[in-house]
Design an enzyme around this catalytic site. Structure first.
Site, mmCIF file in Angstrom:
data_model
loop_
_atom_site.group_PDB
_atom_site.id
_atom_site.type_symbol
_atom_site.label_atom_id
_atom_site.label_comp_id
_atom_site.label_asym_id
_atom_site.label_seq_id
_atom_site.Cartn_x
_atom_site.Cartn_y
_atom_site.Cartn_z
ATOM 1 N N HIS A 54 0.829 -1.216 0.000
ATOM 2 C CA HIS A 54 0.000 0.000 0.000
ATOM 3 C C HIS A 54 0.859 1.260 0.000
ATOM 4 O O HIS A 54 2.028 1.235 0.357
ATOM 5 C CB HIS A 54 -0.974 0.030 1.184
ATOM 6 C CG HIS A 54 -0.379 0.032 2.554
ATOM 7 N ND1 HIS A 54 -0.117 -1.120 3.266
ATOM 8 C CD2 HIS A 54 0.023 1.052 3.349
ATOM 9 C CE1 HIS A 54 0.394 -0.807 4.445
ATOM 10 N NE2 HIS A 54 0.494 0.499 4.518
ATOM 11 N N HIS A 76 3.786 7.106 3.794
ATOM 12 C CA HIS A 76 4.749 6.003 3.691
ATOM 13 C C HIS A 76 4.355 5.056 2.569
ATOM 14 O O HIS A 76 3.244 5.125 2.028
ATOM 15 C CB HIS A 76 4.893 5.244 5.019
ATOM 16 C CG HIS A 76 3.682 4.518 5.505
ATOM 17 N ND1 HIS A 76 2.750 5.089 6.355
ATOM 18 C CD2 HIS A 76 3.224 3.265 5.236
ATOM 19 C CE1 HIS A 76 1.793 4.212 6.606
ATOM 20 N NE2 HIS A 76 2.043 3.101 5.943
ATOM 21 N N GLU A 120 7.567 1.043 5.160
ATOM 22 C CA GLU A 120 6.964 0.006 6.021
ATOM 23 C C GLU A 120 7.168 -1.332 5.347
ATOM 24 O O GLU A 120 7.049 -1.429 4.108
ATOM 25 C CB GLU A 120 5.470 0.284 6.216
ATOM 26 C CG GLU A 120 4.745 -0.783 7.054
ATOM 27 C CD GLU A 120 3.258 -0.526 7.186
ATOM 28 O OE1 GLU A 120 2.724 0.379 6.520
ATOM 29 O OE2 GLU A 120 2.603 -1.246 7.973
HETATM 30 C C1 LIG Z 1 -2.048 0.302 11.602
HETATM 31 C C2 LIG Z 1 -0.709 0.148 11.040
HETATM 32 C C3 LIG Z 1 -0.650 0.727 9.651
HETATM 33 C C4 LIG Z 1 -0.313 -0.398 8.672
HETATM 34 O O1 LIG Z 1 -0.142 -0.098 7.477
HETATM 35 O O2 LIG Z 1 -0.299 -1.563 9.115
HETATM 36 C C5 LIG Z 1 0.340 1.856 9.531
HETATM 37 O O3 LIG Z 1 0.912 2.123 8.505
HETATM 38 S S1 LIG Z 1 0.576 2.794 10.964
HETATM 39 C C6 LIG Z 1 1.332 4.328 10.321
HETATM 40 C C7 LIG Z 1 1.724 5.252 11.440
HETATM 41 N N1 LIG Z 1 2.882 4.768 12.138
HETATM 42 C C8 LIG Z 1 4.126 5.156 11.793
HETATM 43 O O4 LIG Z 1 4.319 5.971 10.900
HETATM 44 C C9 LIG Z 1 5.262 4.551 12.595
HETATM 45 C C10 LIG Z 1 6.614 4.969 12.043
HETATM 46 N N2 LIG Z 1 6.753 6.404 12.070
HETATM 47 C C11 LIG Z 1 7.483 7.045 13.036
HETATM 48 O O5 LIG Z 1 8.061 6.441 13.919
HETATM 49 C C12 LIG Z 1 7.539 8.557 12.934
HETATM 50 O O6 LIG Z 1 6.491 9.005 12.080
HETATM 51 C C13 LIG Z 1 8.885 9.084 12.357
HETATM 52 C C14 LIG Z 1 10.021 8.693 13.303
HETATM 53 C C15 LIG Z 1 9.140 8.551 10.967
HETATM 54 C C16 LIG Z 1 8.799 10.594 12.270
HETATM 55 O O7 LIG Z 1 8.342 11.062 13.498
HETATM 56 P P1 LIG Z 1 8.266 12.637 13.740
HETATM 57 O O8 LIG Z 1 7.618 13.318 12.578
HETATM 58 O O9 LIG Z 1 7.664 12.891 15.088
HETATM 59 O O10 LIG Z 1 9.800 12.957 13.849
HETATM 60 P P2 LIG Z 1 10.604 14.141 13.273
HETATM 61 O O11 LIG Z 1 9.753 15.336 13.077
HETATM 62 O O12 LIG Z 1 11.809 14.233 14.136
HETATM 63 O O13 LIG Z 1 11.054 13.602 11.823
HETATM 64 C C17 LIG Z 1 12.379 13.219 11.617
HETATM 65 C C18 LIG Z 1 12.688 13.564 10.175
HETATM 66 O O14 LIG Z 1 11.932 12.685 9.330
HETATM 67 C C19 LIG Z 1 11.072 13.444 8.499
HETATM 68 N N3 LIG Z 1 9.836 12.690 8.390
HETATM 69 C C20 LIG Z 1 8.911 12.486 9.347
HETATM 70 N N4 LIG Z 1 7.891 11.725 8.867
HETATM 71 C C21 LIG Z 1 8.200 11.481 7.580
HETATM 72 C C22 LIG Z 1 7.551 10.759 6.534
HETATM 73 N N5 LIG Z 1 6.363 10.170 6.744
HETATM 74 N N6 LIG Z 1 8.138 10.686 5.327
HETATM 75 C C23 LIG Z 1 9.338 11.294 5.114
HETATM 76 N N7 LIG Z 1 10.027 12.003 6.046
HETATM 77 C C24 LIG Z 1 9.438 12.080 7.271
HETATM 78 C C25 LIG Z 1 10.873 14.769 9.185
HETATM 79 O O15 LIG Z 1 10.560 15.761 8.241
HETATM 80 C C26 LIG Z 1 12.244 14.972 9.793
HETATM 81 O O16 LIG Z 1 13.120 15.402 8.787
HETATM 82 P P3 LIG Z 1 13.930 16.780 8.985
HETATM 83 O O17 LIG Z 1 14.677 16.959 7.708
HETATM 84 O O18 LIG Z 1 14.795 16.529 10.207
HETATM 85 O O19 LIG Z 1 12.877 17.828 9.225
HETATM 86 CO CO LIG Z 2 0.867 1.383 6.484
#
Ligand SMILES: CC[C@H](C(=O)O)C(=O)SCCNC(=O)CCNC(=O)[C@H](O)C(C)(C)COP(=O)(O)OP(=O)(O)OC[C@H]1O[C@@H](n2cnc3c(N)ncnc32)[C@H](O)[C@@H]1OP(=O)(O)O
Ligand SMILES: [Co+2]
Length: 134
Positions: free
Chosen positions: A7, A79, A130
């Site tokens: 997905h 993602h 993912e």
């Molecule tokens: C029910 C489950 C379902 C499934 O399919 O089965 C799911 O998919 S659940 C989906 C939701 N869960 C998750 O996304 C878990 C993994 N994600 C995380 O742990 C956080 O979202 C994380 C660590 C990727 C980012 O967290 P956060 O935004 O709080 O951290 P930062 O602001 O410090 O980000 C660090 C850095 O990464 C960039 N960033 C954040 N999110 C994304 C993204 N989705 N795609 C690309 N880049 C991302 C953010 O801009 C920061 O970059 P910087 O250059 O430092 O600004």
């Molecule tokens: Co997902």
């Protein structure tokens, strides 16, 4: 190692509006919202002929997508999920390559009841990846 595209996830600021848009304007096959408290999101899956779209909306105070939506208030692609046959073998291969596994590093049960892991976007060209074991 990675197989089919399972997905593509889109974080949305208004889940009802996004559901109506995909169902009515885009004529898509849209499923029912599913709360996933263990992941801090509500998800809606849209079934396409060759893959799925996963609409994501924050659930609870500590949603991992809250920061993303704060930075992208209109929403955005969040993602991409690839399928793997053996998520633990995939994890070990990725760790050996220096990739960061997010969270505890252990798989969690995802929206399809299958084990999932997330890889840091900074390690994969800015894309949050993912992996889902199928
Ligand atoms: C029910 C489950 C379902 C499934 O399919 O089965 C799911 O998919 S659940 C989906 C939701 N869960 C998750 O996304 C878990 C993994 N994600 C995380 O742990 C956080 O979202 C994380 C660590 C990727 C980012 O967290 P956060 O935004 O709080 O951290 P930062 O602001 O410090 O980000 C660090 C850095 O990464 C960039 N960033 C954040 N999110 C994304 C993204 N989705 N795609 C690309 N880049 C991302 C953010 O801009 C920061 O970059 P910087 O250059 O430092 O600004
Ligand atoms: Co997902």
């Amino acid at each position: 190692m990675i197989g089919r595209l399972n997905h593509v996830a889109i974080a949305v600021p208004d889940l009802e509006a996004a559901v109506a848009q995909y169902r009515e304007t885009l004529g898509a096959d849209v499923g029912a919202p599913l709360d996933q408290p263990d992941h801090g999101v509500t998800v809606v899956f849209i079934t396409l002929p060759n893959t799925k779209i996963e609409l994501l909306y924050p659930l609870g105070a500590d949603s991992p997508i809250a920061g993303f939506l704060a930075k992208n208030p209109a929403g955005g692609i969040h993602h991409i999920c690839y399928e793997v046959a053996d998520i633990l073998a995939a994890r070990d291969r990725l760790k050996a390559a220096g990739a960061r596994i997010l969270g505890s590093g252990e798989p969690k049960t995802g929206a399809h009841g299958k084990p999932v892991l997330f890889l840091h976007p900074k390690d994969f060209n800015g894309a949050l990846v993912e992996l889902e074991q199928v």
